[in-house]
Design a protein around this motif. Structure first.
Motif, PDB file in Angstrom:
ATOM      1  N   MET A  54      51.899 -33.582 -34.121  1.00 28.01           N
ATOM      2  CA  MET A  54      50.836 -33.033 -34.774  1.00 28.01           C
ATOM      3  C   MET A  54      50.830 -32.231 -35.755  1.00 28.01           C
ATOM      4  SD  MET A  54      48.324 -34.940 -33.510  1.00 28.01           S
ATOM      5  CE  MET A  54      46.856 -34.119 -34.390  1.00 28.01           C
ATOM      6  N   ASP A  55      51.569 -31.202 -35.538  1.00 30.90           N
ATOM      7  CA  ASP A  55      51.745 -30.342 -36.697  1.00 30.90           C
ATOM      8  C   ASP A  55      52.181 -30.719 -38.002  1.00 30.90           C
ATOM      9  OD1 ASP A  55      50.907 -28.310 -34.599  1.00 30.90           O
ATOM     10  OD2 ASP A  55      53.036 -27.306 -34.248  1.00 30.90           O
ATOM     11  N   SER A  56      53.225 -31.565 -37.788  1.00 32.20           N
ATOM     12  CA  SER A  56      53.782 -32.138 -38.921  1.00 32.20           C
ATOM     13  C   SER A  56      52.736 -33.267 -39.744  1.00 32.20           C
ATOM     14  CB  SER A  56      55.047 -33.138 -38.868  1.00 32.20           C
ATOM     15  OG  SER A  56      55.359 -33.783 -39.707  1.00 32.20           O
ATOM     16  N   LEU A  57      51.824 -33.855 -38.932  1.00 22.27           N
ATOM     17  CA  LEU A  57      50.757 -34.822 -39.461  1.00 22.27           C
ATOM     18  C   LEU A  57      49.792 -34.032 -40.170  1.00 22.27           C
ATOM     19  CD1 LEU A  57      49.462 -37.400 -39.989  1.00 22.27           C
ATOM     20  CD2 LEU A  57      48.705 -37.215 -37.476  1.00 22.27           C
ATOM     21  N   MET A  58      49.383 -32.895 -39.590  1.00 25.34           N
ATOM     22  CA  MET A  58      48.135 -31.868 -40.098  1.00 25.34           C
ATOM     23  C   MET A  58      48.854 -31.420 -41.248  1.00 25.34           C
ATOM     24  SD  MET A  58      45.101 -31.470 -39.394  1.00 25.34           S
ATOM     25  CE  MET A  58      44.138 -29.958 -39.287  1.00 25.34           C
ATOM     26  N   THR A  63      45.794 -30.840 -47.671  1.00 20.22           N
ATOM     27  CA  THR A  63      46.315 -30.686 -48.931  1.00 20.22           C
ATOM     28  C   THR A  63      45.791 -29.388 -49.704  1.00 20.22           C
ATOM     29  OG1 THR A  63      44.458 -32.008 -49.913  1.00 20.22           O
ATOM     30  CG2 THR A  63      46.632 -32.941 -49.520  1.00 20.22           C
ATOM     31  N   ASP A  64      44.606 -28.804 -48.889  1.00 20.73           N
ATOM     32  CA  ASP A  64      44.031 -27.484 -49.369  1.00 20.73           C
ATOM     33  C   ASP A  64      44.415 -26.359 -48.577  1.00 20.73           C
ATOM     34  OD1 ASP A  64      42.378 -27.910 -47.204  1.00 20.73           O
ATOM     35  OD2 ASP A  64      40.544 -27.960 -48.296  1.00 20.73           O
ATOM     36  N   GLY A  65      45.307 -26.708 -47.612  1.00 16.09           N
ATOM     37  CA  GLY A  65      45.782 -25.512 -46.734  1.00 16.09           C
ATOM     38  C   GLY A  65      44.945 -24.710 -45.914  1.00 16.09           C
ATOM     39  N   SER A  67      43.833 -25.504 -42.696  1.00 14.80           N
ATOM     40  CA  SER A  67      44.097 -25.877 -41.417  1.00 14.80           C
ATOM     41  C   SER A  67      43.116 -26.838 -40.905  1.00 14.80           C
ATOM     42  CB  SER A  67      44.241 -24.663 -40.537  1.00 14.80           C
ATOM     43  OG  SER A  67      45.425 -24.031 -40.911  1.00 14.80           O
ATOM     44  N   GLU A  68      42.330 -27.694 -41.486  1.00 16.09           N
ATOM     45  CA  GLU A  68      41.259 -28.415 -41.252  1.00 16.09           C
ATOM     46  C   GLU A  68      41.479 -29.715 -42.185  1.00 16.09           C
ATOM     47  OE1 GLU A  68      37.907 -25.906 -39.170  1.00 16.09           O
ATOM     48  OE2 GLU A  68      37.757 -26.036 -41.375  1.00 16.09           O
ATOM     49  N   LEU A  69      40.801 -30.798 -41.777  1.00 12.61           N
ATOM     50  CA  LEU A  69      40.873 -32.062 -42.627  1.00 12.61           C
ATOM     51  C   LEU A  69      39.358 -32.367 -43.008  1.00 12.61           C
ATOM     52  CD1 LEU A  69      43.135 -34.734 -41.037  1.00 12.61           C
ATOM     53  CD2 LEU A  69      43.719 -32.898 -42.420  1.00 12.61           C
ATOM     54  N   ASP A  70      39.094 -32.116 -44.307  1.00 14.11           N
ATOM     55  CA  ASP A  70      37.607 -32.586 -44.786  1.00 14.11           C
ATOM     56  C   ASP A  70      37.721 -34.242 -44.960  1.00 14.11           C
ATOM     57  OD1 ASP A  70      39.038 -33.472 -47.406  1.00 14.11           O
ATOM     58  OD2 ASP A  70      38.613 -31.504 -48.172  1.00 14.11           O
ATOM     59  N   PHE A  71      36.887 -34.721 -45.396  1.00 15.73           N
ATOM     60  CA  PHE A  71      36.714 -36.403 -45.278  1.00 15.73           C
ATOM     61  C   PHE A  71      37.739 -36.802 -46.342  1.00 15.73           C
ATOM     62  CE2 PHE A  71      34.824 -40.402 -46.298  1.00 15.73           C
ATOM     63  CZ  PHE A  71      34.805 -41.171 -45.084  1.00 15.73           C
TER      64      PHE A  71
END
Length: 95
Positions: A54-58, A63-65, A67-71
């Motif tokens: 999970m850490d590696s996938l995240m 890309t913006d660092g 620690s969350e994924l935008d759409f």
């Protein structure tokens, strides 16, 4: 709606269903991404239990660092999974 339009609407609905669980309702936290993978993609991924995975996938998707994924980052994940499924299917068609 067409099949493709329904599929796009479903992708957006699933993203927002999981972002609304914690924190920013427009971004996926790592725990929300893990829940989404385990609940929405179990036939493709099995259960993701390994924290290093999970850490590696995240890290690769974020890309913006922040620690969350935008759409947009989430769609990169969806695209990767879709391409892998397509390639797997084509490979097995040849057998």
């Amino acid at each position: 709606m067409t099949d493709l339009e329904s599929s796009l609407a479903t992708i957006m609905e699933v993203f927002h269903r999981y972002t609304e669980k914690e924190g920013d309702k427009h971004k996926l936290k790592k725990s929300e991404l893990k829940d989404m993978i385990n609940e929405e993609l179990p036939a493709l991924t099995g259960q993701v239990k390994d924290q290093a995975t999970m850490d590696s996938l995240m890290e690769s998707l974020d890309t913006d660092g922040d620690s969350e994924l935008d759409f947009q980052e989430f769609m990169t994940f969806i695209t990767m999974v879709t391409v892998c499924c397509h390639d797997f299917g084509e490979h097995h068609e040849d057998e």
